[in-house]
Design an enzyme around this catalytic site. Structure first.
Site, mmCIF file in Angstrom:
data_model
loop_
_atom_site.group_PDB
_atom_site.id
_atom_site.type_symbol
_atom_site.label_atom_id
_atom_site.label_comp_id
_atom_site.label_asym_id
_atom_site.label_seq_id
_atom_site.Cartn_x
_atom_site.Cartn_y
_atom_site.Cartn_z
ATOM 1 N N GLU A 479 1.010 -1.187 0.317
ATOM 2 C CA GLU A 479 0.320 -0.258 0.211
ATOM 3 C C GLU A 479 0.712 1.395 0.409
ATOM 4 O O GLU A 479 1.305 1.493 -1.099
ATOM 5 C CB GLU A 479 -0.567 0.261 1.570
ATOM 6 N N GLU A 756 -1.995 1.133 13.600
ATOM 7 C CA GLU A 756 -3.078 1.087 12.726
ATOM 8 C C GLU A 756 -4.549 1.024 12.699
ATOM 9 O O GLU A 756 -5.122 1.767 13.557
ATOM 10 C CB GLU A 756 -3.361 0.383 10.847
#
Length: 883
Positions: A479, A756
């Site tokens: 990502e 996260e």
């Protein structure tokens, strides 16, 4: 206005530092013809009792081609990003600049030391270089072998100076006569390449010699044509070529210029890199090394004429921020053998970078390096990396000692697995190199509590790992994108910790470049395909608001009016779009929203399923962006726009109250994030409503056992909301909680960066089963901004910290704290401690800054530069009550 005479009296108690240009610490090849100038002033050591100094005027002096020019005296107290007073620089032109300032009594300081600035190639017509690279066979999906390109040339013996201007389609490292040029890595940075491709400028005078010379470059796919994105990624996003664009300009003593640029005279061949990818890693075969390939006289058998690609020189731009570099080296803190028999190194810190090895062994032996953030069952755990293999391989040439690190990849890791090591493994032969944009560190915080200190360090490391050319969400999996919402909520913290002004100003240009004509801001910038889930570019609150809120943060923190002026059109298009979508009722209550993303109550498979109504979040952000846009317009002197957007903000605020505030004072979403946004965004018009909201928020925190219940939207504001409404102790309860979910839970679980998810690592020690589980995401670390203002006590109240509030609010669980910020005017320091029956504080205010100091509810004292010390009778047990 007048010019000071050399006989004017001098105030030698004040020293003016060498000036700085724009937001660059290294202004070689600057892309601005009339660069703004900044300087700092300080009290000379030994003159701490000097009379208060207030700048009332300044004068600049330039030296260009040996000609000294004095600027006019400017009657102004400004010293940050003041206008250039002289004729604009032309391409390649250099100037040295000095400054002196005048105090309120009419005395002048001595001249500062001179600082040099040199323009790059300011006109597209200056570029004669074209992109050159190997003539590939056209297989667009293939992972092609990274090439070398080179050229030889001859120079006379009258070399006065030489500059190299270089960029690439892909990534490049240049060598001249066998010498590596610069320390930059992963260059050029990832931008919207079709519209903005950054180049770097280097002084290469010492690398050249009279007679025969050679220049060459290693090339890698990078973001330009390597696979980038989710689910395996997509190749050739910007082009299928891999090319160098370089222009070497040698100036001779008689003024002549010799230009060696990339053109058809270059040749291309293969070197020892067999494969290289940002996600997958790099494979280097030392048996394929071509000794002397970047030196004159090289036997270039196997090299063939280059292919020439296309590039509009108008799209080649100078950088606004610093390059990516190695900034630190870490050694392993432990070595273990995994159940599978592999050697595993623990570097004690989740970092971003790559390994450097020193190894000796038989020719053809291959060492394999795999990287991961966490361990499970004694093995490195790579599931969170998804499609990123994060594997580097080095095949030995058989020399006595071989030293190697990859060139065109990077990894996010704490642990490294090593297999294939020849002979007995020696951990001293491996080190981790930390890479990120080489920004100046500007913010620090330390307290008497080691867990709080570790939390703050986790925020710092998370920022370092995700500022690799642009602000990304994560640095390890498949990502690593410039998610707009992440940096929108983190920008206040980032701008305290590091001078990220240039980097973020540059990235905001890409935000505008990717913004749709209707004003829609993509979820991440630069845009890439991402599968059906993410491909649609559609408006979303929190993320799209980066167009308004982040330029405003840069203005507040760095006094950069230029960034809000440059981004104003982008910001206005965003707010106008939301105004249109909301319609006459001013409620943004339709369409796709991520809302309070990653609320800990959301299930692993649906991170947007938050406790707080996503449309409440969207409307709250609509009001905040409209207000900040109005303030931006007012700052820029756009009175009509300011009046319009202030009116819009008021209307949205009223709509919010009508839709989401119940008669009882409660919100329709009885959740931590809802109350936090309503308080911090000033959406509750009456004191009674604000008081109720604060009390209910504190009650919700207590009911949750002081555990956090917010995601990306609520986490940055919840501590500030509690503080604003008089519940500081509850904000500290949140901070000190160590059960999941909480900030200190991640610390006690061994986290060394911000995660996260609140539970990226579950209480039982297993990794969260969600498909997106990163251990290095900075968004939830936005709490550090509250730590700086509330524990450290430093808050900017005028742009650039020109005026500050010093108001630390201590808690009985912290006995002492110190904070510092290197502001545009100089270093601000605040330290305090509770000792028995007294509270003492020390505040250092730099020249040019005014501080309003309020300690433990005492009367506010306004001071200017100097060291200010205080002692207040206050028993430790009473501190919390006093604040």
């Amino acid at each position: 206005m007048s010019t000071p005479r050399t006989s004017d009296p001098i105030d030698r108690s004040i020293v003016v530092a060498a000036p700085r240009f724009e937001q660059l610490t290294e202004p070689l090849g600057i892309g601005v013809a009339a660069p703004r100038v900044s300087w700092k002033t300080r009290i000379e050591p030994g003159d701490a009792d000097a009379a208060p100094f207030t700048q009332t005027g300044y004068q600049l002096e330039t030296t260009r081609a040996g000609v000294v020019t004095l600027g006019e005296v400017i009657d102004s107290a400004e010293q940050v990003l003041v206008p250039w007073q002289f004729p604009a620089l032309s391409s390649r032109e250099s100037a040295s600049v000095r400054v002196r300032v005048r105090n309120g009594g009419g005395l002048w300081t001595d001249w500062s030391e001179a600082a040099s600035v040199e323009a790059g190639l300011l006109d597209p017509a200056d570029w004669v270089a074209v992109p050159v690279g190997p003539a590939w066979a056209e297989d667009l999906e293939a992972e092609r072998r990274p090439p070398l390109v080179r050229r030889e040339f001859s120079l006379p013996d009258d070399i006065a100076a030489a500059r190299l201007y270089v960029t690439a389609h892909g990534l490049a490292e240049v060598e001249i006569n066998g010498i590596r040029i610069g320390r930059d890595a992963l260059a050029p940075d990832w931008t919207v390449y079709g519209q903005r491709l950054t180049y770097r400028s280097y002084d290469v005078t010492e690398a050249l010699t009279a007679g025969d010379n050679a220049i060459g470059a290693w090339l890698g796919d990078g973001w330009y044509r390597g696979r980038i994105g989710f689910h395996g990624g997509y190749p050739n996003l910007y082009g299928s070529d891999i090319s160098l664009i370089a222009q070497l300009e040698v100036t001779h003593h008689d003024g002549r210029r010799t230009v060696v640029a990339t053109d058809s005279d270059w040749s291309a061949g293969f070197g020892p890199i067999l494969a290289s990818n940002l996600y997958f890693g790099e494979h280097y075969d030392a048996r394929e090394e071509r000794a002397g390939w970047s030196e004159p006289g090289f036997d270039d058998a196997g090299f063939t004429p280059v292919a020439i690609a296309k590039r509009d020189p108008a799209t080649i731009v100078a950088p606004q921020g610093p390059p990516v570099r190695c900034t630190e080296t870490l050694r392993p803190v432990s070595v273990s053998t995994s159940p599978s028999g592999a050697t595993v190194l623990d570097f004690g810190q989740n970092l971003v970078g790559r390994l450097r090895i020193r190894v000796a062994g038989e020719r053809g032996a291959t060492v394999t390096l795999r990287h991961a953030e966490v361990m499970q069952d004694g093995e490195i755990y790579t599931r969170p990396l998804r499609g990123a293999l994060a594997t580097d391989r080095y095949t030995l040439a058989g020399a006595d000692t071989e030293i190697w690190e990859p060139r065109f990849t990077f990894h996010g890791f704490r642990y490294a697995e090593i297999t294939g090591w020849p002979g007995e493994f020696d951990p001293s032969m491996v080190e981790a190199l930390v890479y990120h944009s080489d920004m100046e560190r500007t913010g620090w915080l330390e307290t008497s509590d080691p867990l709080i200190n570790r939390l703050h360090e986790n925020v710092v490391w998370g920022m370092r790992g995700n500022f690799v050319g642009l602000p990304t969400d994560c640095p390890q999996r498949d990502e690593r994108l410039g998610w707009t919402g992440d940096i929108q909520v983190f920008a206040p913290t980032a701008s305290f910790l590091y001078d990220c002004s240039g980097l973020l100003s540059s990235w905001l240009r890409d935000v505008e470049a990717e913004q749709l004509d209707d004003g829609t801001v993509p979820w991440y910038v630069p845009v890439i395909p991402g599968g059906a889930e993410w491909t649609p570019i559609r408006p979303g609150a929190v993320w799209g608001d980066v167009a308004v809120l982040t330029p405003w943060v840069l203005f507040e923190r760095f006094a950069d009016r230029g960034v809000i002026a440059t981004q104003y059109g982008s910001a206005k298009r965003w707010v106008d779009l939301i105004d249109k979508l909301a319609g006459e009722d001013h409620l943004w209550n339709e369409g796709f929203q991520l809302g309070d993303w990653l609320d800990p109550a959301a299930p692993p498979h649906d991170p947007a399923d938050a406790t707080t109504d996503r449309y409440l979040v969207a409307t709250a952000y609509f009001a905040e962006s409209a207000k900040r846009l109005a303030e931006t317009a007012a700052e820029l002197g756009l009175a009509d726009d300011a009046a319009h957007y202030f009116g819009l903000a008021t209307a949205v605020r009223a709509a919010f109250v009508g839709e989401y505030v119940l008669p009882s004072g409660a919100l329709t979403s009885d959740a931590q994030t809802a109350y936090s946004l309503a308080i911090v965004f000033d959406l509750l018009p009456s004191a009674e409503q604000r008081s109720f909201a604060g009390a209910r928020l504190a009650e919700l925190v207590r009911e949750a056992g002081n555990r956090i219940a917010t995601g990306f939207a609520g986490t940055p504001v919840i501590s500030e909301a509690l503080t604003l409404t008089g519940h500081v102790a509850t904000a500290y309860d949140l901070l000190f909680e160590d059960k999941c979910p909480s900030w200190l839970y991640t610390v006690k679980q061994g986290g060394t960066t911000i995660w996260e998810r609140w539970d990226s690592l579950m209480p039982d020690g297993t990794v969260n089963p969600g498909g997106m589980t990163s251990f290095n995401h900075y968004a939830l670390g936005a709490v550090a901004d509250w730590m700086h203002t509330t524990i450290g006590g430093i808050r900017s109240t005028e742009p650039g910290f020109r005026r500050i509030s010093v108001r630390p609010l201590p808690d009985a669980r912290i006995h002492s704290a110190s904070a510092a910020h290197e502001s545009p005017y100089g270093r601000i320091e605040v330290s305090w401690q509770v000792d028995g029956d007294s509270f003492s504080a020390r505040v250092v205010v730099p020249v040019g800054v005014t501080a309003d100091i309020e300690l433990l509810g005492q009367v506010t004292e306004t001071v200017t530069h100097g060291v200010h010390e205080y002692r207040i009778a206050a028993p430790a047990a009473a501190v919390a009550a006093l604040v």
